[in-house]
Design a protein around this motif. Structure first.
Motif, PDB file in Angstrom:
ATOM      1  N   UNK A  32       0.843  -1.200   0.000  1.00 25.32           N
ATOM      2  CA  UNK A  32       0.000   0.000   0.000  1.00 25.32           C
ATOM      3  C   UNK A  32       0.872   1.242   0.000  1.00 25.32           C
ATOM      4  N   UNK A  33       1.953   1.199   0.779  1.00 24.05           N
ATOM      5  CA  UNK A  33       2.864   2.344   0.815  1.00 24.05           C
ATOM      6  C   UNK A  33       3.486   2.589  -0.541  1.00 24.05           C
ATOM      7  N   UNK A  34       3.979   1.533  -1.140  1.00 24.95           N
ATOM      8  CA  UNK A  34       4.644   1.663  -2.422  1.00 24.95           C
ATOM      9  C   UNK A  34       3.682   2.226  -3.480  1.00 24.95           C
ATOM     10  N   UNK A  35       2.488   1.658  -3.542  1.00 33.33           N
ATOM     11  CA  UNK A  35       1.548   2.108  -4.569  1.00 33.33           C
ATOM     12  C   UNK A  35       1.098   3.549  -4.332  1.00 33.33           C
ATOM     13  N   UNK A  36       0.857   3.880  -3.068  1.00 33.85           N
ATOM     14  CA  UNK A  36       0.369   5.225  -2.775  1.00 33.85           C
ATOM     15  C   UNK A  36       1.419   6.282  -3.107  1.00 33.85           C
ATOM     16  N   UNK A  37       2.639   6.048  -2.629  1.00 35.90           N
ATOM     17  CA  UNK A  37       3.644   7.100  -2.761  1.00 35.90           C
ATOM     18  C   UNK A  37       4.361   7.053  -4.101  1.00 35.90           C
TER      19      UNK A  37
END
Lengths: 244, 319
Positions: A32-37
């Motif tokens: 989720x972090x990777x996709x969001x940022x």
């Protein structure tokens, strides 16, 4: 209800007794972090909103939720504990809901652990709280729908891999149904507008999108709840037919 | 307590259980015999409410297993074949879960779990994860699960499978003891077990009930049943044959000379006549012959079992 809770608690304990839960949580948060940022350009958007966070959820869940749901029944079938469970004084409904709830609570926990994302948005600006709240509600409902579907495929087989792949494909269909490539094909085939709308209406993305925008429409709630109920009901039928 | 009426089960077009009717009362230990694939486990799964019936009826303490499954299931403890248990739980955690799902209240539950652990000798492994247990322990954990709520009915599918001889002996004692106050069904391949613990035996073969009676009745069907074995020292076969000739009720005699010169004789009675060993003993004593063995054979279960269960198949071949 009490029996369902007992079963749910046992199941949930089972997640944390094995590395499955921790591996899942870590990977879920990393992705989720990777996709969001990175993919969603959270910072470049120059707005304090979680749009770039929620927009990936249908895709992330498509891969990760079946990983939680695949063992629900396949494991019981493989180990033979289904025989134990179904000779206890519990109804099949209690057992099925209990196991489903355990998975759902677990997914809810994973979702709660993304709260730092909300804090980040609030730290950087003044985001609108409404869409964030409805986004979370929608995401949780969507996770439940995917989970119920994975549970259903899990009841078909004692093989977790087959269960996983089947549910990924079903979830993929649910996601794709609303995307232009699919709706365009239908239009090209000369399908009437109403039918194209209907196909798009089956899409998870379609119903989740309005929730991301902060709209809590009864129809969306009905959609997710009926998806869950349908899959749970089918699980019951499948489990019964396995024994007949 | 348990009553099955014309129970049927078909998988697709094949009939796995064909109109099986029997009854088990309180205080009975019913031995459930049959070759592999005869329908033993299928029948037990129907009794415990795991498999739906294709026909007939099963009453558990008066409750129809299909109409009132919860009431019926509360009365039963079940040890399935291969002793399944949740592999990721500890022994204690698993038993606590079972106690809770059986509806025991907190204090009762704890007492029941402790009692089951003590009865099944699980103290050493109480905190161990079930996945890491040996087969013997796993079996006992699953047995503990079955007796946890002290049910009036126990259904045990091969309860001594995978246990070592000592554990087997202990398990049999336990079942025998519990059999005084409960209705128990035990399926097994081990025929000596039937003699040791069962008050009644049923045999099913190819889905059909082929025998229902006491272990003694079963033994009586053995050709060896009632035979007398006699070992005489220091005599010739002809002498012995001559001596036995006038024994009333005697059918056939077979005499074998053993390595040490003794004669081993097997005497069987004429049809419908009895041949008490005491009469043979008197005969030997009156003649002042030396003998060091004299006993009446009870018959051998495995012979009867083989005869009963292969009869049908033999007939089918003959057709």
């Amino acid at each position: 209800m009490k029996n369902a809770m007992t079963i749910a608690r046992r199941e949930l304990g089972g997640y944390f007794a094995s590395p499955v839960a921790y591996v899942f949580l870590v990977i879920f948060l990393l992705l989720t972090g990777f996709f969001t940022f990175m993919m969603g350009n959270f910072f470049l958007r120059n707005e304090a909103s979680l749009m770039s966070f929620f927009v990936w959820h249908p895709w992330l869940y498509m891969l990760l939720v079946p990983a939680v749901g695949m063992r629900l029944w396949a494991e019981e079938l493989r180990m033979g504990t289904l025989e134990l469970l179904f000779t206890m004084p519990v109804t099949p409904g209690q057992a099925i809901w209990g196991k489903f709830l355990a998975g759902w609570v677990f997914l809810g926990l994973a979702l709660l652990l993304t709260l730092p994302m909300v804090f980040t948005a609030y730290y950087l600006g003044q985001p609108d709280g409404g869409p964030i709240l409805t986004g979370y509600i929608g995401s949780f409902l969507m996770a439940g729908a995917y989970l119920a579907i994975s549970g259903m495929t899990s009841a078909c087989t004692r093989n977790q891999v087959i269960s996983f792949i089947t549910s990924v494909v079903i979830c993929l269909l649910l996601v794709l149904a609303g995307y232009p490539p699919v709706t365009n094909i239908l239009l090209k085939w000369g399908a009437p507008n109403a039918m194209v709308e209907f196909a798009a209406g089956l899409s998870v993305v379609f119903h989740f999108e309005s929730m991301q925008r902060g709209v809590l429409d009864l129809r969306d709630l009905v959609y997710f709840c009926s998806l869950i109920s349908f899959a749970i009901f089918s699980t019951g039928v499948l489990l019964k037919s396995r024994r007949a | 307590m348990i009553k099955t009426i014309e129970v049927q089960k078909s998988f697709g077009s094949s009939l796995a259980v064909d109109r099986v009717s029997f009854e088990v009362k309180k205080g009975e230990v019913l031995g459930f015999l049959g070759p592999n694939g005869a329908g033993k486990s299928t029948t037990m799964r129907m009794i415990t409410g795991f498999l739906p019936l294709s026909g007939g009826k099963i009453l558990i303490g008066g409750h129809d297993i299909e109409e009132q499954p919860l009431q019926a299931k509360r009365l039963m403890g079940y040890l399935p074949e291969n002793a399944p248990a949740y592999a990721d739980m500890s022994v204690l955690g698993f038993l606590r879960f079972i106690a809770k799902i059986r509806g025991l209240k907190a204090v009762e539950a704890e007492a029941a779990v402790e009692k089951a652990i003590a009865t099944c000798h699980l103290e050493k492994v109480r905190f161990q994860i079930i996945d890491t247990l040996s087969k013997g322990y796993l079996h006992r954990v699953c047995f503990a699960q079955a007796i946890l709520h002290d049910p009036p009915i126990l259904i045990l599918d091969e309860p001594t499978d995978g246990l070592d001889p000592n554990q087997k002996h202990e398990m049999r004692q336990l079942i025998k003891e519990m059999g005084k106050h409960k209705a128990i069904i035990v399926s097994t391949h081990i025929l000596e077990e039937v003699e040791a613990i069962c008050t009644r035996v049923i045999i099913i073969d190819q889905g059909k009930l082929v025998f229902n009676g006491s272990p003694d009745e079963l033994l009586a069907q053995s050709p060896q049943s009632g035979q007398i074995s006699l070992r005489v020292l220091g005599r010739k076969p002809e002498e012995l044959r001559e001596k036995l000739k006038d024994l009333p009720g005697l059918g056939t005699v077979s005499i074998k000379e053993e390595k040490d010169g003794a004669l081993a004789a097997t005497l069987s009675a004429k049809a419908e006549k009895s041949l008490p060993a005491a009469r043979v003993a008197r005969l030997m004593q009156e003649a002042n012959w030396e003998f060091d063995q004299l006993y009446t054979s009870k018959g051998r279960l495995d012979d009867v079992f083989r005869r009963i269960t292969s009869l049908d198949s033999a007939e089918e071949v003959a057709k």
